[in-house]
Scaffold this motif. Structure first.
Motif, PDB file in Angstrom:
ATOM      1  N   SER A  52       0.827  -1.209   0.000  1.00 33.04           N
ATOM      2  CA  SER A  52       0.000   0.000   0.000  1.00 33.04           C
ATOM      3  C   SER A  52       0.859   1.255   0.000  1.00 33.04           C
ATOM      4  CB  SER A  52      -0.926   0.009   1.221  1.00 33.04           C
ATOM      5  OG  SER A  52      -1.850  -1.051   1.145  1.00 33.04           O
ATOM      6  N   VAL A  53       1.922   1.257   0.790  1.00 29.15           N
ATOM      7  CA  VAL A  53       2.818   2.417   0.854  1.00 29.15           C
ATOM      8  C   VAL A  53       3.453   2.674  -0.512  1.00 29.15           C
ATOM      9  CG1 VAL A  53       5.037   3.225   1.773  1.00 29.15           C
ATOM     10  CG2 VAL A  53       3.291   2.332   3.325  1.00 29.15           C
ATOM     11  N   LEU A  54       3.932   1.612  -1.163  1.00 28.82           N
ATOM     12  CA  LEU A  54       4.563   1.758  -2.483  1.00 28.82           C
ATOM     13  C   LEU A  54       3.560   2.250  -3.523  1.00 28.82           C
ATOM     14  CD1 LEU A  54       6.803  -1.447  -2.618  1.00 28.82           C
ATOM     15  CD2 LEU A  54       7.571   0.926  -2.413  1.00 28.82           C
ATOM     16  N   ALA A  55       2.370   1.637  -3.548  1.00 24.67           N
ATOM     17  CA  ALA A  55       1.346   2.033  -4.521  1.00 24.67           C
ATOM     18  C   ALA A  55       0.904   3.468  -4.295  1.00 24.67           C
ATOM     19  CB  ALA A  55       0.149   1.091  -4.431  1.00 24.67           C
ATOM     20  N   ASN A  56       0.732   3.835  -3.034  1.00 23.85           N
ATOM     21  CA  ASN A  56       0.317   5.204  -2.717  1.00 23.85           C
ATOM     22  C   ASN A  56       1.402   6.208  -3.072  1.00 23.85           C
ATOM     23  OD1 ASN A  56      -1.967   4.022  -1.717  1.00 23.85           O
ATOM     24  ND2 ASN A  56      -1.959   5.133   0.194  1.00 23.85           N
ATOM     25  N   GLY A  57       2.655   5.839  -2.802  1.00 24.13           N
ATOM     26  CA  GLY A  57       3.763   6.733  -3.104  1.00 24.13           C
ATOM     27  C   GLY A  57       3.864   7.035  -4.589  1.00 24.13           C
ATOM     28  N   VAL A  58       3.739   6.003  -5.421  1.00 23.76           N
ATOM     29  CA  VAL A  58       3.812   6.190  -6.876  1.00 23.76           C
ATOM     30  C   VAL A  58       2.618   6.998  -7.369  1.00 23.76           C
ATOM     31  CG1 VAL A  58       3.798   5.023  -9.111  1.00 23.76           C
ATOM     32  CG2 VAL A  58       5.140   4.075  -7.227  1.00 23.76           C
ATOM     33  N   THR A  59       1.427   6.709  -6.830  1.00 20.44           N
ATOM     34  CA  THR A  59       0.218   7.436  -7.223  1.00 20.44           C
ATOM     35  C   THR A  59       0.335   8.911  -6.859  1.00 20.44           C
ATOM     36  OG1 THR A  59      -1.118   5.452  -6.875  1.00 20.44           O
ATOM     37  CG2 THR A  59      -2.295   7.545  -7.020  1.00 20.44           C
ATOM     38  N   PHE A  60       0.834   9.184  -5.671  1.00 22.16           N
ATOM     39  CA  PHE A  60       1.010  10.581  -5.246  1.00 22.16           C
ATOM     40  C   PHE A  60       1.977  11.308  -6.182  1.00 22.16           C
ATOM     41  CE2 PHE A  60       3.457  13.811  -2.998  1.00 22.16           C
ATOM     42  CZ  PHE A  60       2.446  14.639  -2.521  1.00 22.16           C
ATOM     43  N   LEU A  61       3.070  10.650  -6.536  1.00 15.87           N
ATOM     44  CA  LEU A  61       4.060  11.275  -7.423  1.00 15.87           C
ATOM     45  C   LEU A  61       3.450  11.592  -8.787  1.00 15.87           C
ATOM     46  CD1 LEU A  61       6.957  12.173  -7.999  1.00 15.87           C
ATOM     47  CD2 LEU A  61       7.491   9.805  -8.618  1.00 15.87           C
ATOM     48  N   LEU A  62       2.697  10.646  -9.349  1.00 14.75           N
ATOM     49  CA  LEU A  62       2.059  10.871 -10.646  1.00 14.75           C
ATOM     50  C   LEU A  62       1.048  12.016 -10.569  1.00 14.75           C
ATOM     51  CD1 LEU A  62       1.468   7.184 -11.818  1.00 14.75           C
ATOM     52  CD2 LEU A  62       3.200   8.789 -12.660  1.00 14.75           C
ATOM     53  N   GLY A  63       0.279  12.045  -9.480  1.00 12.03           N
ATOM     54  CA  GLY A  63      -0.689  13.118  -9.298  1.00 12.03           C
ATOM     55  C   GLY A  63      -0.016  14.468  -9.148  1.00 12.03           C
ATOM     56  N   TYR A  64       1.088  14.493  -8.421  1.00 12.36           N
ATOM     57  CA  TYR A  64       1.830  15.739  -8.226  1.00 12.36           C
ATOM     58  C   TYR A  64       2.364  16.266  -9.560  1.00 12.36           C
ATOM     59  CZ  TYR A  64       5.501  18.935  -6.715  1.00 12.36           C
ATOM     60  OH  TYR A  64       6.294  20.039  -6.566  1.00 12.36           O
ATOM     61  N   LEU A  65       2.909  15.377 -10.372  1.00 11.27           N
ATOM     62  CA  LEU A  65       3.430  15.785 -11.679  1.00 11.27           C
ATOM     63  C   LEU A  65       2.311  16.305 -12.573  1.00 11.27           C
ATOM     64  CD1 LEU A  65       5.950  12.862 -12.343  1.00 11.27           C
ATOM     65  CD2 LEU A  65       6.493  15.215 -11.680  1.00 11.27           C
ATOM     66  N   TRP A  66       1.133  15.660 -12.496  1.00 14.04           N
ATOM     67  CA  TRP A  66      -0.008  16.108 -13.301  1.00 14.04           C
ATOM     68  C   TRP A  66      -0.448  17.500 -12.873  1.00 14.04           C
ATOM     69  CZ3 TRP A  66      -5.014  17.735 -12.767  1.00 14.04           C
ATOM     70  CH2 TRP A  66      -5.823  17.660 -13.914  1.00 14.04           C
ATOM     71  N   LEU A  67      -0.536  17.705 -11.538  1.00 15.58           N
ATOM     72  CA  LEU A  67      -0.971  19.007 -11.048  1.00 15.58           C
ATOM     73  C   LEU A  67       0.006  20.110 -11.433  1.00 15.58           C
ATOM     74  CD1 LEU A  67      -2.428  18.470  -7.456  1.00 15.58           C
ATOM     75  CD2 LEU A  67      -3.647  18.988  -9.556  1.00 15.58           C
ATOM     76  N   GLN A  68       1.299  19.806 -11.369  1.00 14.59           N
ATOM     77  CA  GLN A  68       2.303  20.804 -11.746  1.00 14.59           C
ATOM     78  C   GLN A  68       2.179  21.168 -13.219  1.00 14.59           C
ATOM     79  OE1 GLN A  68       4.408  22.448  -9.533  1.00 14.59           O
ATOM     80  NE2 GLN A  68       3.028  21.371  -8.153  1.00 14.59           N
ATOM     81  N   LYS A  69       1.866  20.181 -14.040  1.00 16.74           N
ATOM     82  CA  LYS A  69       1.726  20.420 -15.470  1.00 16.74           C
ATOM     83  C   LYS A  69       0.483  21.250 -15.781  1.00 16.74           C
ATOM     84  CE  LYS A  69       1.482  17.971 -19.893  1.00 16.74           C
ATOM     85  NZ  LYS A  69       1.426  16.649 -20.562  1.00 16.74           N
ATOM     86  N   LYS A  70      -0.604  20.992 -15.041  1.00 16.01           N
ATOM     87  CA  LYS A  70      -1.878  21.650 -15.316  1.00 16.01           C
ATOM     88  C   LYS A  70      -2.095  22.933 -14.520  1.00 16.01           C
ATOM     89  CE  LYS A  70      -3.514  18.550 -18.174  1.00 16.01           C
ATOM     90  NZ  LYS A  70      -3.852  18.871 -19.561  1.00 16.01           N
ATOM     91  N   LYS A  71      -1.159  23.250 -13.650  1.00 14.93           N
ATOM     92  CA  LYS A  71      -1.344  24.407 -12.774  1.00 14.93           C
ATOM     93  C   LYS A  71      -1.459  25.689 -13.588  1.00 14.93           C
ATOM     94  CE  LYS A  71       0.368  26.209  -8.418  1.00 14.93           C
ATOM     95  NZ  LYS A  71       1.449  26.154  -7.435  1.00 14.93           N
ATOM     96  N   LYS A  72      -2.460  26.476 -13.266  1.00 15.62           N
ATOM     97  CA  LYS A  72      -2.663  27.731 -13.982  1.00 15.62           C
ATOM     98  C   LYS A  72      -2.648  28.897 -13.000  1.00 15.62           C
ATOM     99  CE  LYS A  72      -5.672  25.508 -17.390  1.00 15.62           C
ATOM    100  NZ  LYS A  72      -7.028  25.456 -17.958  1.00 15.62           N
TER     101      LYS A  72
END
Length: 260
Positions: A52-72
């Motif tokens: 769970s920790v590994l899956a959550n960590g990777v998911t958080f990283l992907l979400g963070y990268l998406w938000l940084q890309k879409k940030k306006k």
């Protein structure tokens, strides 16, 4: 039609999270088979929490990268997430958890069978016998990833086509469904509404993460507190919240007075 597409699109972060958990679980199962430990190797001991920790960590990283890309750029002034705000959100998180604890105590009397099932869920999460990885998952990675998925990416997607109120309700519904049982889903929906409002008020996902941390930490470490203890903690938390609200109001008046 755009709203329908937007709602369907908002399901993707949750599906990505579930998919990541499945991928990591399969990798651990294959490891068990290839090493001769058997397919059930990954279901024992601390390994489910590690997965769970590994899956959550990777998911958080992907979400963070998406938000940084879409940030306006947003109009208006972003509310500063100060130490006072952190203390207020900590108090709000504890208050929410203590109110839920009182409601659950009442449900224990009215719906004993449902609460038996809920108790089994808590046992599986390690609430009754916390370990290093269960605490790490519940207190750190769950707030990080759940906020990134629901109040970060999902809420942002929904707000592209829906007003905040509707978007907040929908992300809270998805958040509730993710918990998989009636008892948890009930208060998860309310928590989702609260945390979405926190993001709206402060303009920062970190504010919701901090408040969610307070909810989970107080639930884990104060899970067996007595009813009188709950009322005592509620009183203290309300007192702390009130003090910092008053301080904020006085500071706002002072700033307004000396503003040129």
């Amino acid at each position: 039609m755009k709203k329908v597409i937007c709602i369907l699109k908002s399901l993707l972060p949750m599906l990505l999270w579930l998919g990541m958990q499945s991928v990591v679980s399969i990798l651990f199962l294959l490891t068990g088979v290839l090493t001769g430990k058997g397919p059930l190797w990954a279901t024992g001991g601390e390994l489910p929490y590690v997965i769970s920790v590994l899956a959550n960590g990777v998911t958080f990283l992907l979400g963070y990268l998406w938000l940084q890309k879409k940030k306006k750029e947003t109009s208006g002034q972003e509310r500063r997430f100060s130490l006072g705000a952190a203390v207020k959100l900590l108090a709000v998180g504890v208050i929410f958890q203590m109110i839920v604890s009182l409601l659950l105590a009442g449900m224990q009397v009215v719906f004993p069978k449902a609460m038996e099932s809920y108790a089994q869920v808590l046992e599986n999460l390690g609430v009754f016998a916390p370990s290093v990885f269960s605490v790490l998952y519940t207190v750190v990675f769950a707030p990080l990833t759940e906020e990134m998925v629901f109040r970060g990416v999902t809420l942002r997607i929904l707000q592209e086509e829906l007003p905040f109120a509707a978007a907040n309700v929908l992300q809270a519904v998805l958040f509730a469904l993710m918990h998989g049982n009636l008892v948890q889903s009930s208060y998860a929906f309310l928590a989702g509404l609260l945390l979405g409002t926190v993001v709206k008020r402060y303009g920062k996902l970190s504010a919701a993460i901090w408040c969610h941390f307070a909810v989970n930490a107080s639930g884990l470490f104060l899970g067996d507190i007595s009813v009188p203890g709950i009322f005592l903690l509620l009183g203290i938390s309300f007192g702390v919240l009130l003090v910092f609200v008053i301080i904020d109001k006085k500071m706002e008046k002072t700033n307004e007075k000396y503003r040129v």
